[in-house]
Structures are given as structure tokens and as C-alpha cells.
Design an enzyme around this catalytic site. Structure first.
Site, PDB file in Angstrom:
ATOM      1  CG  HIS A  73      -0.225   0.100   2.529  1.00  0.00           C
ATOM      2  ND1 HIS A  73       0.469  -0.958   3.076  1.00  0.00           N
ATOM      3  CD2 HIS A  73      -0.101   1.124   3.421  1.00  0.00           C
ATOM      4  CE1 HIS A  73       0.984  -0.608   4.245  1.00  0.00           C
ATOM      5  NE2 HIS A  73       0.656   0.657   4.470  1.00  0.00           N
ATOM      6  CG  ASP A 105       1.341   5.152   4.786  1.00  0.00           C
ATOM      7  OD1 ASP A 105       0.912   3.990   4.897  1.00  0.00           O
ATOM      8  OD2 ASP A 105       2.411   5.542   5.302  1.00  0.00           O
ATOM      9  CG  HIS A 152       4.972   1.109   3.130  1.00  0.00           C
ATOM     10  ND1 HIS A 152       4.409   2.267   2.644  1.00  0.00           N
ATOM     11  CD2 HIS A 152       4.408   0.925   4.357  1.00  0.00           C
ATOM     12  CE1 HIS A 152       3.547   2.761   3.507  1.00  0.00           C
ATOM     13  NE2 HIS A 152       3.520   1.960   4.558  1.00  0.00           N
ATOM     14  NE  ARG A 173       1.708   6.553   9.134  1.00  0.00           N
ATOM     15  CZ  ARG A 173       0.641   5.914   8.665  1.00  0.00           C
ATOM     16  NH1 ARG A 173       0.758   4.699   8.157  1.00  0.00           N
ATOM     17  NH2 ARG A 173      -0.551   6.472   8.733  1.00  0.00           N
TER      18      ARG A 173
END
Length: 307
Positions: free
Chosen positions: A96, A98, A255, A270
């Protein structure tokens, strides 16, 4: 480039390690520009031995590079600016980019190792620029005319559950919060990168279908293009160590967090940087169909960092 900064290339198409900087001490505009340039060139860059970086230092690093978003458009219970990537709730083990279900796709993400398993738990990134560059001419022409519907209500997570297992209470709660507000956006399959001018593929697991195509056609075409993106030659796999920080260009990568660590606990924190609304090769902007992402993120036009 500042003399203290050293960039070591790790792969032909993606990945570099940046040495000679202590992120906990703060970075000046010159170093911020150099790090941003390294990210644009290598798509994902890694910093080792950043043991002094805590949540505040990670946020300060993010602010030196851009404008932090809220932690997440829908998952708001676990933090304001910082989102814990916590294996108790979700392992993100599918390819995906983000937050592509909103119109203003984030520029970049900064991920810091907090608690790591004794083995496994690597993360792999793929260059969507390399994937586009290596498409045959006929496929390039096709992708440049395609648009895709991205949505957070597409239950990708259930597709990756192990057979004969049920989600835990924590996982069910996370998934319910993830779809508590529905977003749907139409994005071009090929976008023009706002800083490099390169063409990149915009897909990943939030894609529900292609505009104008049926379910079967969409699935077959999605599989074809995703396999192009995730060819091993386009990827780099990072074996996390304590003190590691990763920074990646969310506009030119996908990623995948590899769930190969059994039931050990894994947590990384994150912070995401605000980006712009994608534009296709003809200058047309992505279209928000359902949902208003203005409380999640500003729309930030890319500009050179201050010098």
C-alpha cells in the site's frame, strides 16, 4: 550537500542509508534540504543509531521537512500527530501507499522503531517510479488513461487473515474505527510527481476498482500492474534495529510490513507529512467523491525548503 552528511546507495532503484546526522539534536535548513533531496532520489532513506530520538524529536524532524498531518483520517483514538504501528491491532501486511483514500495524499512518512521482535518484522518498499519507467509502451499508454477508486471501506485486512483464524477483539476494534468515517477518492493511475516531475504509478491495497471497468476486469488489471510495482528489482527490504528511523516518499513508493514474527510484539511510531492533490499527465486533479479530509491534513504545494 553538508560535509557531515553521507548518503550510501543501497539498491539500483530504491533505498539509501544516511549517515553523519543526529536527528535528536535537530536539523538546520541546509541538512533538511539535503535529506529531502536524498529522499527524492532514493525514495526511502534510513538512519541508524538514532537512539536519542523520542516522540518529540521525531515530530521536530518532521516539522523541519514539512507540515505534519493529524495521525490518521479515521483512527484518532491512539494519538494526535503520532500514529503507533502496533502489531496488536494491525500488521499492514499488504502492499500500500499510505492514506490514498483521501484526495490529499501525504508527501512522506517518518517511521521510528520502538519495540522490535527478536526475529522477523522487516519492512519492504517498492519504487512506483521504477515500475512506471519499465512498463512496455502499450501498458504506459493504458495506465495514463486510467483512474482508480480508492476507499478505506474496502476490507483489505480480511483478505490477509490466516485461514481458520478470527480477528482478536483489538483487531475488530481497530477495523471498526478505520471505517468509522468513509472516504472515497478517484485518483489517476499515473500521477506526475510534484517535486521531481517524474511519472509514477498510484495504486495499492486501497484500490476498489478502476473507473469504467467491472469487478473482474479491475481485479485482473490491478493484479497485473501491482506485480509490476512489486518486482524484486524495484524493492528494498529493511531489517529493523533499535534506533532506526526510516523516511520515505509516499508519492513514489508502496510498502509492506512483513508479518513473519509470530505472536511477538512489534511497535513503530509514524508521523506523516502533508502533501498535495495528485495531478495526472493531462493536468487533471484527483476527485474527492465521499469524505472531507480537511481536518486530517492541509493541502501543501511542494516548495523548496528554506535555505
Amino acid at each position: 550537500m553538508p560535509s557531515s552528511l553521507r548518503v550510501k546507495k543501497l539498491g539500483a532503484h530504491i533505498g539509501a542509508r544516511v549517515d553523519g546526522v543526529d536527528l535528536s539534536a535537530g536539523i538546520d535548513p541546509e541538512i533538511a534540504n539535503a535529506i529531502n533531496a536524498a529522499m527524492l532520489e532514493h525514495k526511502v532513506v534510513f538512519f541508524r543509531n538514532q537512539h536519542k530520538v523520542d516522540d518529540d524529536a521525531q515530530l521536530a524532524f518532521a516539522r523541519a521537512l514539512g507540515t505534519p498531518t493529524a495521525a490518521h483520517p479515521t483512527v484518532t483514538s491512539r494519538g494526535d500527530r503520532l500514529l503507533p504501528i502496533d502489531s496488536r491491532y494491525d500488521k499492514a501486511n499488504s502492499w500500500h501507499t499510505d492514506v490514498t483514500f483521501v484526495d490529499r495524499i501525504p508527501k512522506a512518512s517518518i517511521l521510528r522503531a520502538v519495540t522490535l521482535p527478536r526475529y522477523g518484522g522487516t519492512t519492504t518498499w517498492a519504487s512506483t517510479e521504477a515500475a512506471y519507467d519499465r512498463l512496455p509502451t502499450a501498458l504506459r499508454a493504458l495506465t495514463e488513461s486510467l483512474w482508480a477508486v480508492h476507499t478505506n471501506r474496502y476490507d483489505y485486512a480480511s483478505l490477509h487473515d490466516e485461514p481458520n483464524t478470527s480477528p482478536t477483539t483489538e483487531q475488530r476494534s481497530y477495523r471498526e474505527e478505520f471505517v468509522s468515517d468513509v472516504y472515497e477518492t478517484e485518483h489517476p493511475v499515473v500521477r506526475v510527481h510534484p517535486e521531481t516531475g517524474k511519472r509514477v504509478l498510484l495504486l495499492g491495497h486501497f484500490v476498489e476498482k478502476f473507473v469504467g471497468l467491472g469487478t473482474t476486469e479491475s481485479a485482473a488489471l490491478f493484479d497485473l500492474l501491482q506485480k509490476r510495482i512489486t518486482k524484486l528489482e524495484h524493492t528494498i527490504r529493511w531489517d529493523w534495529r533499535p534506533g532506526d528511523v526510516a523516511l520515505w516518499d509516499n508519492r513514489a513508493t508502496q510498502h509492506y510490513a512483513v508479518a513473519d514474527y509470530d505472536d511477538q510484539y512489534r511497535r513503530l511510531n509514524r508521523i506523516t507529512l502533508a502533501g498535495d492533490v495528485p495531478v495526472d499527465v493531462h493536468g487533471r486533479r484527483s476527485r474527492s467523491v465521499v469524505g472531507d479530509a480537511s481536518t486530517y491534513s492541509e493541502v501543501v504545494s511542494p516548495v523548496a525548503l528554506a535555505s
